[in-house]
Structure formats: C-alpha cells, structure tokens
Design an enzyme around this catalytic site. Structure first.
Site, PDB file in Angstrom:
ATOM      1  CD  GLU A 100      72.109 -14.240-102.044  1.00 24.37           C
ATOM      2  OE1 GLU A 100      71.674 -13.606-103.030  1.00 24.37           O
ATOM      3  OE2 GLU A 100      72.395 -15.457-102.088  1.00 24.37           O
ATOM      4  NE  ARG A 112      76.749 -20.682-101.513  1.00 26.75           N
ATOM      5  CZ  ARG A 112      76.904 -20.120-102.690  1.00 26.75           C
ATOM      6  NH1 ARG A 112      78.096 -20.078-103.242  1.00 26.75           N
ATOM      7  NH2 ARG A 112      75.880 -19.583-103.303  1.00 26.75           N
ATOM      8  CE  LYS A 142      69.916 -17.456-106.784  1.00 27.34           C
ATOM      9  NZ  LYS A 142      70.866 -17.449-105.663  1.00 27.34           N
TER      10      LYS A 142
HETATM   11  C1  3PG Z   1      76.305 -18.113-106.136  1.00 28.27           C
HETATM   12  O1  3PG Z   1      75.779 -19.192-106.296  1.00 28.27           O
HETATM   13  O2  3PG Z   1      77.361 -17.944-105.525  1.00 28.27           O
HETATM   14  C2  3PG Z   1      75.586 -16.929-106.661  1.00 28.27           C
HETATM   15  O3  3PG Z   1      74.636 -17.319-107.574  1.00 28.27           O
HETATM   16  C3  3PG Z   1      76.535 -15.934-107.234  1.00 28.27           C
HETATM   17  O4  3PG Z   1      77.021 -16.368-108.420  1.00 28.27           O
HETATM   18  P1  3PG Z   1      78.260 -15.585-109.088  1.00 28.27           P
HETATM   19  O5  3PG Z   1      79.446 -15.861-108.216  1.00 28.27           O
HETATM   20  O6  3PG Z   1      78.364 -16.221-110.455  1.00 28.27           O
HETATM   21  O7  3PG Z   1      77.909 -14.127-109.139  1.00 28.27           O
END
Ligand code: 3PG
Length: 213
Positions: free
Chosen positions: A47, A51, A134
C-alpha cells in the site's frame, strides 16, 4: 463493480500475506528497490499512501515489479481514486468511507478496503455490501479487544486492522476470526528507506511474512 465483487477481490489480495506494508515514499528512485525487497521478503501486496507529491509516480514504478500487487492508500476523494487507478494501482485503501468515495471505487472497478472504526460504520458498509473493511485507527480505536467485540455481533465482516499495528501486537490481531491481514508501516521504516538499506527491509518483510495468529 459491485461492492460484493470488490470485497471478493480485496479478500484475495489480503490472503496473499499476513501483512500489507503501508509505505510513505518521498523519492521515486526508492520505489523499485523498496518494492523488490518487500516482495522478495514475502510481502507481495503493497500500500503506497497518497501523502507525498511522489506517490503516484511511486505507484507507477512499483506496478511493474514482478510478483507485487501495488495499491494506493489514503484515498479520500473520487479524484484520488481516478489518479490511483490511472497510475496502475490494483487496489485502494481508505481511512474511512463516504458515499462519493464508494461510488467512485465502484465506477472505477478498483477493489478497495474502506475504513470503519465502530459497529455503526461497519454496519453501514455491510449494508452496502462491503464484507472486507479496514479497521482504522486500530490501536487508537481499542485494538484487539475492540475488534474482537465487533466480531461477536457482526461476524460476516472481516477486517484489515491498521494504525499502531506492530510486530509485537500483530499476532493477537491475526488470531481473531474477523481479521484477514494487518497493515503496518513497521516493515519499511523511514530511516531504512532513506539509507537505501534494502537488505534490512527484506529481512523485516521476511519476519512479518511468517506471522500467524
Ligand atoms: C497510517 O495511517 O499511516 C497507517 O495506518 C499505518 O499506521 P502505522 O504507521 O501505525 O503502521
């Protein structure tokens, strides 16, 4: 594509490995070696969060890596869905769900994990036909006990918990009957990406690929 078809395809993607790496990549030059290290380590479903300004280019680059299935995370708007699809994303992930977003993924035929954090949110998605969701933000929403409790009255929905999931707590999630896989950024730490330490990332992926409940 119907929500039922989307959930069926999303379940197949989630079944490929216990962990979906959540990747926030700033430099497109890192895309290929990063994806190759993760796939080699046993994590084929990736994934890429939308961002960073480079995200779509990163998806485009990763889409041609053998053995990988690249998706786009942080889908917030219909425009995100179209851009992700155009870049070659084979699935999408959203922190939540709106009618406009769901209309867009169904129109674009993009298998997508819509986000839910409460029973009502999971029920609203189930009502529309989404049985794979999710669970976000997993730890902040109560973690394993909360997800387990949601599973008692709503066993027909299965989840990919994400947000605060780690090597330490992943097995407890994976042990729940309503968890299909977990998402997490720990397998691709920023410092390792910046340093180009692909061997470390491959090792973290290998360790994650062996996780069970
Ligand atoms: C995010 O929002 O970046 C994802 O949910 C991943 O979360 P994490 O960095 O806590 O694994």
């Amino acid at each position: 594509m119907t929500p039922q078809e989307i959930s069926r395809l999303t379940a197949e993607i989630c079944a490929r490995a216990p962990v979906v790496p959540v990747l926030t990549v700033k430099n497109p030059a890192h895309a290929r070696p990063l994806a190759e290290a993760l796939v080699k380590g046993g994590l084929p479903a990736l994934e890429v969060t939308l961002r960073t300004p480079a995200a779509l280019e990163v998806i485009r680059e990763m889409a041609s890596v053998d053995g990988g299935v690249v998706g786009a995370g942080t889908l917030l708007t219909p425009a995100d869905v179209l851009a992700a699809k155009e870049a070659g994303a084979r699935f999408g992930v959203s922190p939540g769900a709106t009618d406009r977003l769901l209309d867009a993924v169904e129109d674009a035929d993009l298998p997508t994990l819509p986000g839910a954090a409460t029973a009502s949110e999971a029920m609203a998605l189930l009502e529309r036909g989404y049985t794979i969701q999710k669970f976000f933000p997993a730890e902040a929403s109560g973690g394993v006990p909360a997800l387990k409790a949601i599973g008692a009255p709503i066993p027909q929905v299965r989840f990919c918990p994400t947000g605060g999931v780690s090597l330490a707590n992943a097995p407890a999630y994976l042990g729940l009957s309503n968890t299909v896989c977990v998402g997490g950024s720990w397998v691709a730490p920023n410092d390792a990406i910046e340093a180009g330490d692909w061997a470390r990332i491959e090792e973290l992926a290998r360790e994650a690929s062996k996780l069970t409940g």
